[in-house]
Design a protein around this motif. Structure first.
Motif, short mmCIF file in Angstrom:
data_model
loop_
_atom_site.label_atom_id
_atom_site.label_comp_id
_atom_site.label_asym_id
_atom_site.label_seq_id
_atom_site.Cartn_x
_atom_site.Cartn_y
_atom_site.Cartn_z
N SER A 1 -8.95 9.88 -65.12
CA SER A 1 -9.36 9.96 -63.71
C SER A 1 -9.70 8.58 -63.15
O SER A 1 -9.38 8.26 -62.00
N GLY A 2 -10.36 7.77 -64.00
CA GLY A 2 -10.71 6.40 -63.58
C GLY A 2 -9.47 5.55 -63.37
O GLY A 2 -9.40 4.75 -62.43
N ILE A 3 -8.46 5.73 -64.24
CA ILE A 3 -7.20 4.98 -64.12
C ILE A 3 -6.47 5.35 -62.83
O ILE A 3 -6.00 4.49 -62.09
N LYS A 4 -6.43 6.68 -62.53
CA LYS A 4 -5.75 7.14 -61.31
C LYS A 4 -6.42 6.59 -60.05
O LYS A 4 -5.77 6.16 -59.10
N GLU B 1 -5.62 2.90 -59.72
CA GLU B 1 -4.23 2.73 -59.27
C GLU B 1 -4.13 2.91 -57.75
O GLU B 1 -3.56 2.08 -57.04
N LYS B 2 -4.70 4.04 -57.28
CA LYS B 2 -4.67 4.33 -55.84
C LYS B 2 -5.38 3.22 -55.05
O LYS B 2 -4.93 2.81 -53.98
N SER B 3 -6.52 2.77 -55.59
CA SER B 3 -7.32 1.75 -54.90
C SER B 3 -6.58 0.42 -54.82
O SER B 3 -6.63 -0.26 -53.79
N ILE B 4 -5.87 0.06 -55.89
CA ILE B 4 -5.11 -1.20 -55.90
C ILE B 4 -4.03 -1.18 -54.81
O ILE B 4 -3.89 -2.11 -54.03
N LEU B 5 -3.27 -0.06 -54.77
CA LEU B 5 -2.20 0.05 -53.77
C LEU B 5 -2.76 0.13 -52.34
O LEU B 5 -2.20 -0.48 -51.41
N ALA B 6 -3.86 0.87 -52.17
CA ALA B 6 -4.49 0.99 -50.84
C ALA B 6 -5.02 -0.36 -50.37
O ALA B 6 -4.85 -0.73 -49.20
N LEU B 7 -5.66 -1.09 -51.29
CA LEU B 7 -6.20 -2.42 -50.94
C LEU B 7 -5.06 -3.38 -50.61
O LEU B 7 -5.14 -4.14 -49.63
N GLY B 8 -3.99 -3.33 -51.41
CA GLY B 8 -2.84 -4.20 -51.15
C GLY B 8 -2.22 -3.92 -49.79
O GLY B 8 -1.91 -4.84 -49.04
N SER B 9 -2.07 -2.63 -49.47
CA SER B 9 -1.50 -2.24 -48.18
C SER B 9 -2.37 -2.68 -47.02
O SER B 9 -1.88 -3.18 -46.00
#
Length: 395
Positions: A41-44, A47-55
């Protein structure tokens, strides 16, 4: 734990809409957390946070922060599978490349990521990044580097089954060959890309890019009807995915019919006005209108090298037609430059070129500014017939 993760993500999504600055801070905190290997759950969430922050950083054009994010997430990539890691890096790099800025900075970041992927022995990721690097070299006019890297990468990709990436590299290779004016090789590379694309599902953006390149190459060969059909297909393809690359190169009648249609309404703006002014100038065969349009819409018309080359050809063609129209009724003309309202140097250079190309027969007297025109000489066929008879007698 899963419920807590979901609630955290729901809160972040609200912040993304209401307060982007606070969202950046929250996402940065999650990205900096240490995640254990078994914490799914922490990995997911990360992952979402990295992509959201990048966007979010890409939307706000914070290129340096995005570059730092790409570097800082590398330790986390060892926790996830190689496929997920490759997807994360590719998406972050694509977001970085989408920000307008220095191409040399983008090249440097790509080179760093490629070096990291080599050290980590991630071949698939390296190949994907090298395909981006080939495109960057092309944008930066580094045609030698681009062709050298594409040649090496194509040999690797032909042995593998990643045909979508193969199509991308072949398409970029076609663009590079077109940029160096090697049209036969550009067409060969495009044909290879289309052949490969026919064997797979081709994403709409890639298919539209192939159509756009086909239109460009047909326009180079003066086959404007086929070129127009490809450009229109490319336009519809880019329009279907809301891509800003939805541009067209059309003749005057096509421009008027399309600008008045429903599809054009969403693209109304300076770019369409620039197209309309060029189409009007071409329709009226007016050099002054063409010059005025180029001056008024300099950014929209001269930054793209392909549009610029066709504008130069149109200007040259209109100048030639106007000069022929002026000198046609006369055998001796004075002050042609003042009649056509262009500088003396431009008119003299063009008339000299036309005389050498045998567009008309005449001489220029630069000392008194007079152009003398002669009738087209009649070729006496008797000399050629006599020579042919003599050659046949010797056989």
């Amino acid at each position: 734990m899963v419920t807590e993760t979901n609630s955290d993500w729901n809160e972040i999504q609200k912040e993304l809409t209401l307060d982007p600055i606070k969202a950046i801070k929250t996402l940065s905190e999650i990205v900096q957390r240490d995640i254990q290997v078994g914490d799914e759950s922490g990995i997911k969430l990360k992952e979402k946070s990295i992509l959201a922050l990048g966007s979010l950083l890409a939307k706000r054009k914070q290129s340096q922060d995005l570059a730092d994010l790409i570097t800082s997430t590398r330790p986390f990539l060892s926790v996830v599978s190689k496929a997920k890691a490759a997807r994360l890096v590719k998406e972050l790099v694509d977001l970085f490349l989408s920000i307008k800025g220095s191409t040399s900075t983008k090249i440097q970041l790509c080179l760093e990521c490629i070096e990291w992927s080599k050290n980590e022995k991630r071949s698939y990721l390296r190949q994907a990044l090298e395909s981006r690097l080939i495109g960057l070299y092309y944008e930066n006019s580094g045609y030698t580097e681009s062709l050298s890297l594409s040649s090496k990468l194509l040999k690797e990709l032909k042995k593998l089954d990643d045909k979508e990436l193969l199509v991308e590299v072949q398409l970029t290779e076609s663009k590079v060959y077109h940029a160096v004016k090697n049209i036969p090789k550009a067409r060969a590379a495009l044909t290879a890309a289309r052949t490969t694309a026919n064997t797979i599902y081709c994403p709409p953006k890639l298919q539209a890019s192939l159509d756009l390149q086909s239109g460009i190459l047909h326009a180079e060969e003066k086959d404007f009807k086929t070129s127009y059909s490809y450009f229109y297909e490319a336009f519809e393809g880019f329009d279907s995915i809301d891509d800003p690359t939805a541009k067209l190169a059309l003749n005057s009648d096509d421009v008027k019919s399309i600008i008045s249609g429903k599809l054009a309404l969403r693209y109304a703006g300076v770019e369409l006005e620039a197209m309309k002014s060029i189409a009007t100038a071409s329709h009226n065969r007016s050099l002054s209108e063409l010059e005025e349009a180029t001056k008024n819409y300099k950014t929209e018309l001269t930054e793209d090298p392909i549009i610029q080359s066709h504008l130069d050809a149109l200007y040259d063609n209109l100048l030639e037609q106007n000069l022929l129209r002026i000198i046609e009724p006369y055998s001796r003309v004075e002050h042609v430059a003042s009649i056509i309202k262009l500088s003396l140097d431009v008119v003299e250079r063009k008339l000299s070129q036309m005389i050498l190309d045998e567009k008309f027969y005449g001489i220029m007297d630069q000392s008194c500014g007079v152009l003398t025109i002669y009738e087209e000489p009649q070729v006496d066929q008797s000399f050629e017939a006599a020579l042919e008879t003599i050659n046949n007698m010797g056989k």
